[in-house]
Design a protein around this motif. Structure first.
Motif, PDB file in Angstrom:
ATOM      1  N   VAL A  88       0.881  -0.936   0.112  1.00  0.00           N
ATOM      2  CA  VAL A  88      -0.072  -0.136   0.255  1.00  0.00           C
ATOM      3  C   VAL A  88       0.324   1.546   0.060  1.00  0.00           C
ATOM      4  CG1 VAL A  88      -1.569   1.311   0.709  1.00  0.00           C
ATOM      5  CG2 VAL A  88      -1.980  -1.173   0.754  1.00  0.00           C
ATOM      6  N   VAL A  89       1.073   2.126  -1.006  1.00  0.00           N
ATOM      7  CA  VAL A  89       1.307   3.643  -0.854  1.00  0.00           C
ATOM      8  C   VAL A  89      -0.159   4.552  -0.889  1.00  0.00           C
ATOM      9  CG1 VAL A  89       2.608   5.019  -2.208  1.00  0.00           C
ATOM     10  CG2 VAL A  89       3.247   2.837  -2.904  1.00  0.00           C
ATOM     11  N   ILE A  90       0.783   5.090   0.876  1.00  0.00           N
ATOM     12  CA  ILE A  90      -0.177   6.156   1.251  1.00  0.00           C
ATOM     13  C   ILE A  90      -0.452   7.100   0.028  1.00  0.00           C
ATOM     14  CG2 ILE A  90      -1.050   8.145   3.060  1.00  0.00           C
ATOM     15  CD1 ILE A  90      -1.062   5.742   4.765  1.00  0.00           C
ATOM     16  N   MET A  91      -0.625   8.352  -0.369  1.00  0.00           N
ATOM     17  CA  MET A  91      -0.484   9.306  -0.992  1.00  0.00           C
ATOM     18  C   MET A  91      -0.748  10.407   0.171  1.00  0.00           C
ATOM     19  SD  MET A  91      -1.338   8.232  -4.674  1.00  0.00           S
ATOM     20  CE  MET A  91      -1.747   6.486  -4.748  1.00  0.00           C
ATOM     21  N   SER A  92      -2.312  11.023   0.850  1.00  0.00           N
ATOM     22  CA  SER A  92      -2.442  11.654   1.689  1.00  0.00           C
ATOM     23  C   SER A  92      -2.812  11.599   2.991  1.00  0.00           C
ATOM     24  CB  SER A  92      -4.001  12.229   1.218  1.00  0.00           C
ATOM     25  OG  SER A  92      -2.964  13.078  -0.184  1.00  0.00           O
ATOM     26  N   VAL A  93      -2.893  11.916   3.964  1.00  0.00           N
ATOM     27  CA  VAL A  93      -3.107  11.364   5.542  1.00  0.00           C
ATOM     28  C   VAL A  93      -3.773  12.881   5.882  1.00  0.00           C
ATOM     29  CG1 VAL A  93      -2.803  10.708   8.115  1.00  0.00           C
ATOM     30  CG2 VAL A  93      -1.129   9.735   6.549  1.00  0.00           C
ATOM     31  N   VAL A  94      -4.894  13.741   5.750  1.00  0.00           N
ATOM     32  CA  VAL A  94      -4.798  15.470   6.529  1.00  0.00           C
ATOM     33  C   VAL A  94      -6.115  14.601   6.531  1.00  0.00           C
ATOM     34  CG1 VAL A  94      -6.525  15.205   3.812  1.00  0.00           C
ATOM     35  CG2 VAL A  94      -5.479  16.732   4.728  1.00  0.00           C
ATOM     36  N   VAL A  95      -6.279  16.825   7.814  1.00  0.00           N
ATOM     37  CA  VAL A  95      -7.301  16.340   8.802  1.00  0.00           C
ATOM     38  C   VAL A  95      -7.051  18.133   8.251  1.00  0.00           C
ATOM     39  CG1 VAL A  95      -8.427  16.634  11.279  1.00  0.00           C
ATOM     40  CG2 VAL A  95      -6.694  14.732  10.656  1.00  0.00           C
ATOM     41  N   ASP A  96      -8.860  18.544   8.298  1.00  0.00           N
ATOM     42  CA  ASP A  96      -9.369  19.733   8.406  1.00  0.00           C
ATOM     43  C   ASP A  96      -8.418  20.896   9.192  1.00  0.00           C
ATOM     44  OD1 ASP A  96     -10.364  22.521   8.135  1.00  0.00           O
ATOM     45  OD2 ASP A  96     -12.437  21.248   8.002  1.00  0.00           O
ATOM     46  N   THR A  97      -7.548  21.716   8.432  1.00  0.00           N
ATOM     47  CA  THR A  97      -7.038  22.538   9.084  1.00  0.00           C
ATOM     48  C   THR A  97      -7.921  22.547  10.335  1.00  0.00           C
ATOM     49  OG1 THR A  97      -7.330  24.418   8.286  1.00  0.00           O
ATOM     50  CG2 THR A  97      -5.843  23.762   8.112  1.00  0.00           C
ATOM     51  N   ALA A  98      -8.279  22.707  10.301  1.00  0.00           N
ATOM     52  CA  ALA A  98     -10.080  24.252  12.003  1.00  0.00           C
ATOM     53  C   ALA A  98      -9.687  22.038  12.907  1.00  0.00           C
ATOM     54  CB  ALA A  98     -11.344  24.170  11.546  1.00  0.00           C
ATOM     55  N   GLN A  99      -9.420  21.379  12.858  1.00  0.00           N
ATOM     56  CA  GLN A  99     -10.055  20.538  13.349  1.00  0.00           C
ATOM     57  C   GLN A  99      -8.432  19.730  13.759  1.00  0.00           C
ATOM     58  OE1 GLN A  99     -13.082  19.691  14.172  1.00  0.00           O
ATOM     59  NE2 GLN A  99     -13.692  20.632  12.742  1.00  0.00           N
ATOM     60  N   GLN A 100      -8.045  20.538  13.445  1.00  0.00           N
ATOM     61  CA  GLN A 100      -5.862  19.405  13.478  1.00  0.00           C
ATOM     62  C   GLN A 100      -6.076  19.499  15.359  1.00  0.00           C
ATOM     63  OE1 GLN A 100      -3.277  21.698  10.826  1.00  0.00           O
ATOM     64  NE2 GLN A 100      -4.058  20.123   9.812  1.00  0.00           N
ATOM     65  N   GLY A 101      -4.836  18.085  15.757  1.00  0.00           N
ATOM     66  CA  GLY A 101      -4.944  18.631  17.687  1.00  0.00           C
ATOM     67  C   GLY A 101      -5.846  17.565  18.262  1.00  0.00           C
ATOM     68  N   LYS A 102      -6.218  17.251  17.715  1.00  0.00           N
ATOM     69  CA  LYS A 102      -7.416  16.170  18.381  1.00  0.00           C
ATOM     70  C   LYS A 102      -7.118  14.605  18.460  1.00  0.00           C
ATOM     71  CE  LYS A 102     -11.551  19.986  17.725  1.00  0.00           C
ATOM     72  NZ  LYS A 102     -13.120  19.690  16.911  1.00  0.00           N
ATOM     73  N   GLY A 103      -6.484  14.353  18.085  1.00  0.00           N
ATOM     74  CA  GLY A 103      -5.932  13.296  17.868  1.00  0.00           C
ATOM     75  C   GLY A 103      -6.546  12.377  16.115  1.00  0.00           C
ATOM     76  N   TYR A 104      -7.041  13.181  15.156  1.00  0.00           N
ATOM     77  CA  TYR A 104      -7.639  12.726  14.260  1.00  0.00           C
ATOM     78  C   TYR A 104      -6.742  11.558  13.515  1.00  0.00           C
ATOM     79  CZ  TYR A 104     -12.077  14.857  15.653  1.00  0.00           C
ATOM     80  OH  TYR A 104     -13.650  15.343  16.032  1.00  0.00           O
ATOM     81  N   SER A 105      -5.826  11.934  13.317  1.00  0.00           N
ATOM     82  CA  SER A 105      -5.074  11.786  11.817  1.00  0.00           C
ATOM     83  C   SER A 105      -4.350  10.237  12.653  1.00  0.00           C
ATOM     84  CB  SER A 105      -3.191  12.748  12.149  1.00  0.00           C
ATOM     85  OG  SER A 105      -2.980  12.805  12.541  1.00  0.00           O
ATOM     86  N   LYS A 106      -3.725  10.232  13.832  1.00  0.00           N
ATOM     87  CA  LYS A 106      -3.499   9.146  15.211  1.00  0.00           C
ATOM     88  C   LYS A 106      -4.860   7.802  14.539  1.00  0.00           C
ATOM     89  CE  LYS A 106      -1.276   7.692  18.562  1.00  0.00           C
ATOM     90  NZ  LYS A 106      -1.229   8.369  20.466  1.00  0.00           N
ATOM     91  N   LEU A 107      -6.241   8.500  15.393  1.00  0.00           N
ATOM     92  CA  LEU A 107      -7.582   7.187  14.965  1.00  0.00           C
ATOM     93  C   LEU A 107      -6.935   7.230  13.394  1.00  0.00           C
ATOM     94  CD1 LEU A 107      -9.992   9.201  17.016  1.00  0.00           C
ATOM     95  CD2 LEU A 107      -8.881   7.212  17.323  1.00  0.00           C
ATOM     96  N   LEU A 108      -7.292   8.106  12.009  1.00  0.00           N
ATOM     97  CA  LEU A 108      -7.495   7.676  10.919  1.00  0.00           C
ATOM     98  C   LEU A 108      -6.225   6.785  10.946  1.00  0.00           C
ATOM     99  CD1 LEU A 108      -8.291  10.817   8.926  1.00  0.00           C
ATOM    100  CD2 LEU A 108      -8.975   8.802   8.323  1.00  0.00           C
ATOM    101  N   MET A 109      -4.837   6.760  11.162  1.00  0.00           N
ATOM    102  CA  MET A 109      -3.979   6.308  10.741  1.00  0.00           C
ATOM    103  C   MET A 109      -4.099   4.267  11.677  1.00  0.00           C
ATOM    104  SD  MET A 109      -1.057   5.401   9.099  1.00  0.00           S
ATOM    105  CE  MET A 109      -0.762   6.524   8.419  1.00  0.00           C
ATOM    106  N   ARG A 110      -4.071   4.520  13.156  1.00  0.00           N
ATOM    107  CA  ARG A 110      -5.351   2.971  13.099  1.00  0.00           C
ATOM    108  C   ARG A 110      -6.146   2.519  12.751  1.00  0.00           C
ATOM    109  NH1 ARG A 110      -4.590   3.869  19.364  1.00  0.00           N
ATOM    110  NH2 ARG A 110      -6.633   5.868  18.863  1.00  0.00           N
ATOM    111  N   GLU A 111      -7.142   3.017  12.249  1.00  0.00           N
ATOM    112  CA  GLU A 111      -8.141   2.397  11.924  1.00  0.00           C
ATOM    113  C   GLU A 111      -7.686   1.752  10.022  1.00  0.00           C
ATOM    114  OE1 GLU A 111     -12.003   0.865  10.628  1.00  0.00           O
ATOM    115  OE2 GLU A 111     -11.326   1.041  12.817  1.00  0.00           O
ATOM    116  N   PHE A 112      -6.525   2.760   9.419  1.00  0.00           N
ATOM    117  CA  PHE A 112      -6.046   2.952   8.382  1.00  0.00           C
ATOM    118  C   PHE A 112      -5.588   1.448   8.238  1.00  0.00           C
ATOM    119  CE2 PHE A 112      -3.017   3.148   4.546  1.00  0.00           C
ATOM    120  CZ  PHE A 112      -4.319   3.404   3.359  1.00  0.00           C
TER     121      PHE A 112
END
Length: 166
Positions: A88-112
């Motif tokens: 698998v090649v990830i091209m984007s891991v991105v969170v809305d700038t207004a929503q950053q700092g809430k741990g969403y990228s970590k949650l996304l990555m774990r689920e992915f």
């Protein structure tokens, strides 16, 4: 009660995903709307959306390859993509700038990672800026090398995660 939900992208998500990508990435880094539409159409199971209260707040998109060449610009349009390929090649891991700092990228990555493991993938590859290397190392990726890619006029670093056998 949590209002967070993961799901795969559908074509109608493309415009919102492009808005998030365009606001979060610098210069020419962001994928075009056409590339995002292509990624959703060709590999929806590799395009993971995170919603909060029904609104898209972030996403990860990817493609799969038999042999990974991270500097291959054509792959960003899924040229050479094969859904059955083990890498698998990830091209984007991105969170809305207004929503950053809430741990969403970590949650996304774990689920992915869980979803790619369930699909019997062997590795996940990504490129990131130097400042993000420690973040991805904490998520279980190992550093490979500085990338020959100069996508968006930026310096990139290649990382990989070996997935457990499902």
């Amino acid at each position: 009660m949590s209002t967070l939900r993961f799901r795969n992208a559908v074509p109608s998500d493309a415009v919102r995903c492009h808005e998030i990508e365009s606001s979060a990435y610098e210069g020419d880094e962001a994928a075009t709307l056409a590339k995002i539409k292509t990624r959703i159409a060709q590999y929806p199971q590799g395009f993971l959306i995170l919603e909060d209260a029904g609104h898209i707040v972030g996403f990860i998109n990817s493609g799969c390859a038999q042999e990974v060449v991270m500097s291959d610009e054509a792959f960003k349009e899924l040229v050479g993509h094969s859904a059955e390929a083990p890498n698998v090649v990830i091209m984007s891991v991105v969170v809305d700038t207004a929503q950053q700092g809430k741990g969403y990228s970590k949650l996304l990555m774990r689920e992915f990672v869980q979803r790619m493991t369930a699909l019997h993938k062997e590795t996940i590859h990504l490129m990131c800026k130097e400042r993000h290397v420690p973040l991805y190392e904490r998520m279980g990726y190992r550093y490979v090398k500085p990338s020959p890619s100069d996508h968006g006029g930026m310096a990139w670093h290649e990382m990989v995660m070996d997935l457990p056998k499902a």
